[in-house]
Design a protein around this motif. Sequence first.
Motif, PDB file in Angstrom:
ATOM      1  N   THR A  13      41.107  32.949  44.367  1.00  0.00           N
ATOM      2  CA  THR A  13      42.284  32.270  43.852  1.00  0.00           C
ATOM      3  C   THR A  13      43.121  31.764  45.014  1.00  0.00           C
ATOM      4  OG1 THR A  13      44.090  32.442  42.252  1.00  0.00           O
ATOM      5  CG2 THR A  13      43.795  34.292  43.764  1.00  0.00           C
ATOM      6  N   LYS A  14      44.144  31.011  44.690  1.00  0.00           N
ATOM      7  CA  LYS A  14      45.002  30.436  45.716  1.00  0.00           C
ATOM      8  C   LYS A  14      46.352  31.142  45.743  1.00  0.00           C
ATOM      9  CE  LYS A  14      42.899  25.852  45.566  1.00  0.00           C
ATOM     10  NZ  LYS A  14      43.132  24.391  45.371  1.00  0.00           N
ATOM     11  N   THR A  15      46.979  31.072  46.883  1.00  0.00           N
ATOM     12  CA  THR A  15      48.308  31.652  47.045  1.00  0.00           C
ATOM     13  C   THR A  15      49.264  31.117  45.985  1.00  0.00           C
ATOM     14  OG1 THR A  15      48.011  31.946  49.432  1.00  0.00           O
ATOM     15  CG2 THR A  15      50.267  31.877  48.611  1.00  0.00           C
ATOM     16  N   GLY A  16      50.004  32.056  45.369  1.00  0.00           N
ATOM     17  CA  GLY A  16      50.985  31.680  44.372  1.00  0.00           C
ATOM     18  C   GLY A  16      50.495  31.723  42.942  1.00  0.00           C
ATOM     19  N   LYS A  17      49.216  31.835  42.758  1.00  0.00           N
ATOM     20  CA  LYS A  17      48.654  31.870  41.410  1.00  0.00           C
ATOM     21  C   LYS A  17      48.832  33.243  40.781  1.00  0.00           C
ATOM     22  CE  LYS A  17      46.887  27.710  41.115  1.00  0.00           C
ATOM     23  NZ  LYS A  17      47.344  26.731  40.084  1.00  0.00           N
ATOM     24  N   ARG A  18      48.925  33.278  39.464  1.00  0.00           N
ATOM     25  CA  ARG A  18      48.956  34.528  38.728  1.00  0.00           C
ATOM     26  C   ARG A  18      47.531  34.890  38.352  1.00  0.00           C
ATOM     27  NH1 ARG A  18      49.161  36.888  33.609  1.00  0.00           N
ATOM     28  NH2 ARG A  18      50.643  38.615  33.413  1.00  0.00           N
ATOM     29  N   ILE A  19      47.205  36.149  38.516  1.00  0.00           N
ATOM     30  CA  ILE A  19      45.855  36.579  38.203  1.00  0.00           C
ATOM     31  C   ILE A  19      45.888  37.960  37.539  1.00  0.00           C
ATOM     32  CG2 ILE A  19      45.519  37.598  40.494  1.00  0.00           C
ATOM     33  CD1 ILE A  19      42.558  36.733  40.218  1.00  0.00           C
ATOM     34  N   MET A  20      44.964  38.163  36.607  1.00  0.00           N
ATOM     35  CA  MET A  20      44.869  39.435  35.913  1.00  0.00           C
ATOM     36  C   MET A  20      43.475  40.011  36.087  1.00  0.00           C
ATOM     37  SD  MET A  20      45.355  40.396  31.878  1.00  0.00           S
ATOM     38  CE  MET A  20      47.117  40.088  31.864  1.00  0.00           C
ATOM     39  N   LEU A  21      43.427  41.288  36.420  1.00  0.00           N
ATOM     40  CA  LEU A  21      42.167  42.026  36.493  1.00  0.00           C
ATOM     41  C   LEU A  21      42.147  43.002  35.322  1.00  0.00           C
ATOM     42  CD1 LEU A  21      42.101  42.916  40.305  1.00  0.00           C
ATOM     43  CD2 LEU A  21      41.468  40.779  39.180  1.00  0.00           C
ATOM     44  N   GLU A  22      41.011  43.064  34.645  1.00  0.00           N
ATOM     45  CA  GLU A  22      40.960  43.883  33.453  1.00  0.00           C
ATOM     46  C   GLU A  22      40.026  45.077  33.607  1.00  0.00           C
ATOM     47  OE1 GLU A  22      41.844  40.094  30.503  1.00  0.00           O
ATOM     48  OE2 GLU A  22      40.469  41.662  29.881  1.00  0.00           O
ATOM     49  N   CYS A  23      40.364  46.136  32.901  1.00  0.00           N
ATOM     50  CA  CYS A  23      39.578  47.360  32.945  1.00  0.00           C
ATOM     51  C   CYS A  23      39.520  47.953  31.546  1.00  0.00           C
ATOM     52  CB  CYS A  23      40.213  48.363  33.903  1.00  0.00           C
ATOM     53  SG  CYS A  23      39.387  49.971  33.957  1.00  0.00           S
TER      54      CYS A  23
END
Lengths: 112, 117
Positions: A13-23
């Motif tokens: 991903t790029k700087t500033g982006k929102r990201i979600m990791l799921e478990c």
Amino acid sequence: DADVTQTPRNRITKTGKRIMLECSQTKGHDRMYWYRQDPGLGLRLIYYSFDVKDINKGEISDGYSVSRQAQAKFSLSLESAIPNQTALYFCATSGTANEKLFFGSGTQLSVL
Amino acid sequence: AQSVAQPEDQVNVAEGNPLTVKCTYSVSGNPYLFWYVQYPNRGLQFLLKYITGDNLVKGSYGFEAEFNKSQTSFHLKKPSALVSDSALYFCAVRDIIYSGNTGKLIFGQGTTLQVKP
């Protein structure tokens, strides 16, 4: 099927982006944890949860947030990703405080 | 302060020889000690733990570890190494006073074990 499943396995991903990791887990455990692994630093605890209403910060929670959507699901979010959040992220579960941790296979996150 | 140290970044042994991966710790109260192994592209897997009782703990895949309170150590050992033992090994400690009932573990930085044929 794996007892503890993490998605995605890899993410760029790029700087500033929102990201979600799921478990998600099928162990039926109440306790869930998010760790990050950096070479030479071992694993460091980001957040942990004992049930859907019990969320606790770990030693390196700044820049992260979590959501415990159900007993079986615990997601980690980076609201505005930065390059030093590039790491291998692990979700883990346990039944009690003294029991072993069960780990997912990890998510390799790269922030450009 | 609570801490775990694995003084060796890498340990190299020949197949069939005994191996030792070192771990020392510092805690305020009585420690609960764990060893985990990480194979490439996999999550960590539990090997063994010391909670109380016999200082020599036996675990998975023929590994064992000895708790030494006076030296604050918990070294991982195996009498005869296999090539398939090559992996990254982590020592971890739970400080009862520091972590209470949270089950939080403090991990060492990891030691890469390389077993050569």
